[in-house]
Motif scaffolding. Structure first.
Motif, short mmCIF file in Angstrom:
data_model
loop_
_atom_site.label_atom_id
_atom_site.label_comp_id
_atom_site.label_asym_id
_atom_site.label_seq_id
_atom_site.Cartn_x
_atom_site.Cartn_y
_atom_site.Cartn_z
N SER A 91 0.83 -1.21 0.00
CA SER A 91 0.00 0.00 0.00
C SER A 91 0.86 1.25 0.00
O SER A 91 2.02 1.25 0.45
CB SER A 91 -0.92 0.01 1.23
OG SER A 91 -0.15 0.15 2.42
N HIS A 92 0.31 2.33 -0.50
CA HIS A 92 1.03 3.61 -0.59
C HIS A 92 1.44 4.10 0.79
O HIS A 92 2.58 4.58 0.98
CB HIS A 92 0.15 4.66 -1.29
CG HIS A 92 0.73 6.03 -1.28
ND1 HIS A 92 1.79 6.40 -2.10
CD2 HIS A 92 0.44 7.14 -0.53
CE1 HIS A 92 2.11 7.67 -1.87
NE2 HIS A 92 1.30 8.13 -0.93
N ASP A 93 0.56 3.99 1.78
CA ASP A 93 0.85 4.50 3.12
C ASP A 93 1.97 3.71 3.80
O ASP A 93 2.80 4.28 4.51
CB ASP A 93 -0.41 4.46 3.99
CG ASP A 93 -1.42 5.52 3.58
OD1 ASP A 93 -1.02 6.46 2.86
OD2 ASP A 93 -2.59 5.42 3.99
N TYR A 94 1.99 2.38 3.57
CA TYR A 94 3.07 1.57 4.16
C TYR A 94 4.41 1.94 3.53
O TYR A 94 5.41 2.13 4.24
CB TYR A 94 2.78 0.08 3.94
CG TYR A 94 3.87 -0.82 4.46
CD1 TYR A 94 3.99 -1.12 5.82
CD2 TYR A 94 4.81 -1.38 3.58
CE1 TYR A 94 4.99 -1.95 6.29
CE2 TYR A 94 5.81 -2.22 4.05
CZ TYR A 94 5.90 -2.49 5.41
OH TYR A 94 6.91 -3.30 5.87
N ILE A 95 4.44 2.04 2.22
CA ILE A 95 5.68 2.40 1.53
C ILE A 95 6.15 3.79 1.96
O ILE A 95 7.35 4.02 2.16
CB ILE A 95 5.47 2.34 0.00
CG1 ILE A 95 5.20 0.89 -0.43
CG2 ILE A 95 6.67 2.90 -0.74
CD1 ILE A 95 4.81 0.74 -1.88
N LYS A 96 5.20 4.70 2.15
CA LYS A 96 5.55 6.05 2.59
C LYS A 96 6.15 6.01 4.00
O LYS A 96 7.11 6.75 4.29
CB LYS A 96 4.29 6.92 2.57
CG LYS A 96 4.52 8.39 2.89
CD LYS A 96 3.22 9.18 2.79
CE LYS A 96 3.44 10.65 3.16
NZ LYS A 96 2.17 11.42 3.07
N THR A 97 5.60 5.17 4.88
CA THR A 97 6.13 5.05 6.24
C THR A 97 7.55 4.50 6.23
O THR A 97 8.43 4.98 6.95
CB THR A 97 5.22 4.13 7.08
OG1 THR A 97 3.89 4.66 7.10
CG2 THR A 97 5.73 4.01 8.51
#
Length: 268
Positions: free
Chosen positions: A181-187
């Motif tokens: 997911s985008h949010d996981y990769i961003k984290t």
């Protein structure tokens, strides 16, 4: 009156227990103590290792196994088949680990995965765990009734904080939608870590993480039928923090506990 020979009677009352018999009785007491302290989770190999540390350097695994059979005890193992089904389209994601599960020091390579835990009242619940390859320590985890991206992000955040905010850590997982997911990769990017993914449908690329969840299931989850989410949460905390990280010896790290091995690595 009982028609017992005089010699048989005196042989019986004058008989002395052999040193071997006395030692076996003492060993049985030691074995039961170790076995009960592990909540019936240790088998003959781990019990033998602890006995050698406790003053029996030459005791063999076969002897311990024989005494455990006399005591009618064995390691708790309840295995359950897991079916790995391929549901996603294959996409190009880097695998930086490539089944090389070795690190020179803590916080170099972390593995992460999700496992399912059933409760009677709340149905299926989900545990996301993060494991350090070097120490086999569970550095972070999160337990939830929802299997979404927040589950794996919370587990990663807990690991990051617990380990003192390390950088350049390789964080490896499967290709589940939560981990892509985008949010996981961003984290992961914000924590200055490096993403790594298993090949499609290949659990061997995340073997130590799979092994931990298998131990958790065999030694804890399958033994107890959790009534509620809250009961399961408390038991998981006790197993991970109270037993696995601090007290469970691990053959992959020379029969240290994960926290003891981590301290030894940092000291050297």
């Amino acid at each position: 009156m009982l028609k017992v020979a005089r010699s048989t009677y005196y042989n019986h009352i004058l008989h002395k227990e052999s040193n071997r018999f006395k030692e076996n009785q003492k060993l049985k007491n030691e074995i039961m103590t170790i076995y009960n302290n592990s909540k019936c989770r240790y088998g003959c190999v781990k019990i033998t290792h602890i006995l050698r540390q406790n003053g029996y350097p030459k005791i063999s695994v076969n002897r311990v196994l024989r005494l455990m059979r006399q005591l009618e005890i064995k390691s708790i193992t309840i295995k359950k088949f897991k079916n790995y089904r391929q549901k996603q389209q294959d996409i190009q994601l880097d695998n930086l680990v490539n089944q090389n599960f070795f690190a020179f020091k803590p916080n170099q390579i972390w593995l992460s995965d999700i496992t399912y835990i059933h409760t009677i009242k709340h149905g299926w619940t989900y545990l996301a765990s993060v494991l350090d390859v070097c120490t086999r320590k569970i550095v972070g985890y999160h337990y939830s009734r929802k299997m979404d991206k927040s589950l794996v992000i919370s587990a990663l955040k807990n690991a990051y904080v617990n380990q003192g905010c390390p950088q350049n850590v390789i964080i490896h997982s499967d290709r589940g939608s939560q981990y892509t997911s985008h949010d996981y990769i961003k984290t992961v990017s914000r924590f200055k870590m490096k993403l790594s993914y298993s090949k499609k449908g290949c659990p061997f690329d995340n073997a130590p993480m799979e092994a931990f969840h298998a131990c958790l299931k065999k030694e804890e989850v399958y033994i107890y039928h959790y009534q509620t989410f809250e009961q399961a949460k408390l038991s998981l905390f006790e197993y991970i923090e109270g037993f696995y990280n601090r007290n469970r010896i691990h053959s992959a790290i020379n029969f240290y506990t994960p926290i003891a091995f981590e301290k030894a690595c940092l000291a050297s």
